[in-house]
Design a protein around this motif. Structure first.
Motif, mmCIF file in Angstrom:
data_model
loop_
_atom_site.group_PDB
_atom_site.id
_atom_site.type_symbol
_atom_site.label_atom_id
_atom_site.label_comp_id
_atom_site.label_asym_id
_atom_site.label_seq_id
_atom_site.Cartn_x
_atom_site.Cartn_y
_atom_site.Cartn_z
ATOM 1 N N VAL A 1 -5.791 2.526 -1.544
ATOM 2 C CA VAL A 1 -4.720 1.300 -1.934
ATOM 3 C C VAL A 1 -5.668 -0.331 -1.567
ATOM 4 O O VAL A 1 -5.990 -1.112 -2.374
ATOM 5 C CB VAL A 1 -3.678 1.439 -2.108
ATOM 6 N N CYS B 1 0.954 -1.096 -0.169
ATOM 7 C CA CYS B 1 -0.290 0.027 0.427
ATOM 8 C C CYS B 1 0.851 1.002 0.065
ATOM 9 O O CYS B 1 1.059 2.378 -0.695
ATOM 10 C CB CYS B 1 -1.276 -0.065 0.955
ATOM 11 N N ALA C 1 -6.106 5.482 -6.296
ATOM 12 C CA ALA C 1 -4.798 4.612 -5.770
ATOM 13 C C ALA C 1 -6.199 3.188 -5.597
ATOM 14 O O ALA C 1 -5.545 2.231 -5.150
ATOM 15 C CB ALA C 1 -5.041 4.719 -4.773
#
Length: 182
Positions: free
Chosen positions: A133, A117, A172
């Motif tokens: 993410v 992430c 993201a």
């Protein structure tokens, strides 16, 4: 469908935001939802967590004893909640802070996803989107909610603010989805 999720990490990693996004999207899709945050010294850098239930039937209690999924943004969170996950459940680990070594998860009765992430967030130019993410990875792997609903929640959250933040957070989200779909 019933998802019982615990999200945990250091204060500031955005675990509460992941939970709020899941709850808002779940409500938008007509599910019963609960969100229970855990505050306290966690806000000063300790481990913070929240629990979310998304269900197509009435929820009797917001308390989760054995989650179907765990989102662990750091090693202390993994250590604290790993053994609580139901057999057959899933664990999502931020591999930017927890290495992807076999020893990290001692169980073989759960599915484990390692998502970098923080690394992906840094590639996108903003280390604060690591939580999006992870949210994308969760949605991509579980398909608990529609991606379009999550995108709408992101647009709503950043409405009236910098429109680049909407674009960045959606990017993201998609990077997390792509990571688990590989």
């Amino acid at each position: 469908m019933r998802k019982e999720v615990i999200m945990a990490g250091f204060g500031g990693q955005g675990v509460m935001a992941i939970g709020k996004n899941l709850v808002k999207a779940g409500m938008e899709e007509g599910y019963e939802v609960t969100w229970v945050p855990s505050y306290g010294p966690e806000m000063r850098g300790g481990t913070s967590n929240c629990s979310v239930i998304i269900s197509d039937t009435r929820i009797g209690t917001p308390l989760i004893e054995h989650p179907t999924e765990l989102i662990a943004m750091n090693r202390p969170s993994l250590a604290k909640f790993e053994n609580e996950v139901q057999s057959g459940g899933s664990i999502f680990i931020n591999s930017s802070t927890v290495s992807a070594e076999v020893e990290d998860v001692e169980r073989n009765d759960v599915t484990v996803y390692y998502i970098p992430c923080d690394d992906i967030a840094n590639e996108l130019g903003n280390n604060k989107v690591g939580n999006m993410v992870m949210l994308g990875a969760y949605i991509g792997a579980t398909e608990a909610l529609k991606v379009s609903t999550i995108e709408n929640m992101i647009e709503h959250i950043f409405e009236g603010k910098n429109p680049e933040l909407v674009k960045l957070n959606i990017e993201a989200l998609h990077r997390g989805i792509e990571h688990v779909k590989k």
